[in-house]
Design an enzyme around this catalytic site. Structure first.
Site, PDB file in Angstrom:
ATOM      1  N   HIS A 190     -44.413   7.493 -46.909  1.00  0.00           N
ATOM      2  CA  HIS A 190     -43.176   6.786 -46.604  1.00  0.00           C
ATOM      3  C   HIS A 190     -43.340   6.049 -45.276  1.00  0.00           C
ATOM      4  CE1 HIS A 190     -38.904   6.496 -45.262  1.00  0.00           C
ATOM      5  NE2 HIS A 190     -38.679   6.291 -46.554  1.00  0.00           N
ATOM      6  N   THR A 192     -41.866   6.234 -42.634  1.00  0.00           N
ATOM      7  CA  THR A 192     -41.678   7.059 -41.444  1.00  0.00           C
ATOM      8  C   THR A 192     -42.859   7.966 -41.136  1.00  0.00           C
ATOM      9  OG1 THR A 192     -40.601   8.769 -42.770  1.00  0.00           O
ATOM     10  CG2 THR A 192     -39.176   7.112 -41.759  1.00  0.00           C
ATOM     11  N   LYS A 193     -43.855   8.003 -42.021  1.00  0.00           N
ATOM     12  CA  LYS A 193     -44.959   8.933 -41.844  1.00  0.00           C
ATOM     13  C   LYS A 193     -46.079   8.311 -41.007  1.00  0.00           C
ATOM     14  CE  LYS A 193     -43.013  12.179 -44.275  1.00  0.00           C
ATOM     15  NZ  LYS A 193     -41.727  11.548 -44.601  1.00  0.00           N
ATOM     16  N   ASN A 194     -47.031   9.145 -40.580  1.00  0.00           N
ATOM     17  CA  ASN A 194     -48.142   8.664 -39.754  1.00  0.00           C
ATOM     18  C   ASN A 194     -48.907   7.544 -40.445  1.00  0.00           C
ATOM     19  OD1 ASN A 194     -47.284  11.052 -38.525  1.00  0.00           O
ATOM     20  ND2 ASN A 194     -49.326  11.557 -37.794  1.00  0.00           N
TER      21      ASN A 194
END
Length: 388
Positions: A190, A192-194
């Site tokens: 997603h 928002t992930k790293n």
């Protein structure tokens, strides 16, 4: 001449998160379009799966639309149904529980450890019943759970250990990749992930016994992979399943991110360490409590969080930072307190750590392209709140 401070609107906003290309993402997307490699059979999908399979030393990895999709596939692969229970933390995203509920199984919510917000292994031990089928830890903030103890519990009780590693790419525990200990694991890509591609995920298959069926589930319950590989003479419906495939465009962007994993993880850890050092004085005087990372864990700095002294103080700090154009956010509402759980699930026992800390937890901006100046702005602003 009197100096006038710039208006607040002229100050650049520091978002909580920002997804930006770090390497060859845009080049790969152009290649995917020009080479007509945009579908689920794209070479970019295969390249991502090969990269992840090698990274995790897994039996196989399947690229899927989201970690939610991976968790739903895990529930199918475990043949969960009514009467079955899966032990998991209440402090997690709704997808962890929803995937099990969709198969008729019951999430058995347990408490977390106060330093990491990871599942408490002794709470897991106390929650095991004859109906328990699996243990599902969530590696919060990219810090590995106590997989050694959880693995012991799973083996001793003939349970399946599966991992919600949505936040944990690039993390390890005891030298082992987080996401490689369970029979199955879910990853998220997603925004928002790293490592992100807007929306995406992966199913890690560590136990090869699940691999053939995993491909059937992803291919709408068909034997497509076996047919294309020549081991089946007909392409037909053989199992349950859904459309869990991804496009080549998504995979092309993701591949560029994966290739930069070590570099971006190092940068995130540096920001995390800078926050930890800068806020130590606030912890020393009791204004905040900082997260804990065991020496055994090599975390990926997915999230930097701190605990405030009260919910009210947390809300005031969020509002204060917003006035300075800095976006800070809280996190999950504990699932056992959510309206759906109250209406449809048997109420769990009191979860005092979850119920206390979830309402005092604050997350600060941390993203791959964050500059040192932006980090310093956040640090200065947080200190300004407490000094004021």
């Amino acid at each position: 001449m009197e100096l006038v401070s710039p208006a607040p609107s002229a100050t650049p906003k520091i978002p909580f998160n920002r997804l930006e290309p770090l390497g060859r993402e845009l080049e790969y997307v152009v290649q995917a379009i020009s080479e007509r490699e945009v579908g689920p059979a794209s070479r970019f999908v295969r390249a991502c799966e090969d990269w992840l399979t090698c990274h995790y030393k897994a039996a196989g990895v399947l690229l899927v639309p989201s970690a939610t999709a991976a968790l739903e596939m895990i529930a199918m692969l475990l043949d969960l149904g009514p009467g079955d229970e899966v032990i998991m933390p209440s402090f997690t995203f709704v997808s962890t529980a929803n995937a099990m509920v969709l198969r008729g199984a019951r999430p058995c919510f347990v408490d977390v450890l106060p330093g990491t917000m990871n599942i408490d292994p002794e709470a897991v031990a106390a929650a095991i019943t004859p109906r328990t089928k699996a243990i599902l830890p969530v590696h919060y903030a990219g810090v590995g759970c106590e997989l050694e103890r959880l693995g012991e519990l799973a083996r001793a009780n003939d349970l399946v250990l599966v991992e919600d590693a949505a936040q944990a790419i690039g993390a390890s525990r005891g030298g082992r990749r987080v996401g490689s200990a369970g029979a199955l694991a879910a990853l998220s890509f997603h925004e928002t992930k790293n490592v992100g591609c807007g929306e995406g995920g992966a199913l890690i298959v560590n136990d090869p016994a699940y691999l053939e069926r995993a491909h059937m589930l992803r291919d709408k319950g068909t034997n497509r992979k076996a047919f294309l590989g020549g081991s089946a003479d007909k392409y037909t419906w053989v199992d349950i399943g859904s459309s869990f495939s991804v496009s080549g465009l998504t995979a092309a962007f993701l591949l560029g991110q994966l290739e930069k994993l070590d570099e971006l993880t190092a940068r995130r850890r540096a920001i995390h360490a800078r926050y930890m050092a800068a806020f130590q004085d606030l912890e020393d005087r009791g204004a905040v409590r900082l997260p804990r990372v065991e020496p055994l864990c090599d975390h990926n700095a997915h999230i930097f969080f701190m605990f405030l002294r009260s919910t009210e103080e947390r809300e005031r700090l969020i509002a204060y930072l917003a006035s300075l154009r800095i976006q800070a956010v809280f996190h999950y509402v504990p699932l056992h307190t959510a309206p759906f759980a109250r209406a449809h699930l048997e109420a769990p026992p009191s979860l005092p750590v979850t119920e206390d800390l979830a309402h005092r937890l604050l997350r600060l901006p941390l993203y791959n392209a964050m500059t040192n100046d932006e980090v310093d702005r956040v640090i200065h602003a947080v200190h300004g709140f407490f000094e004021g």
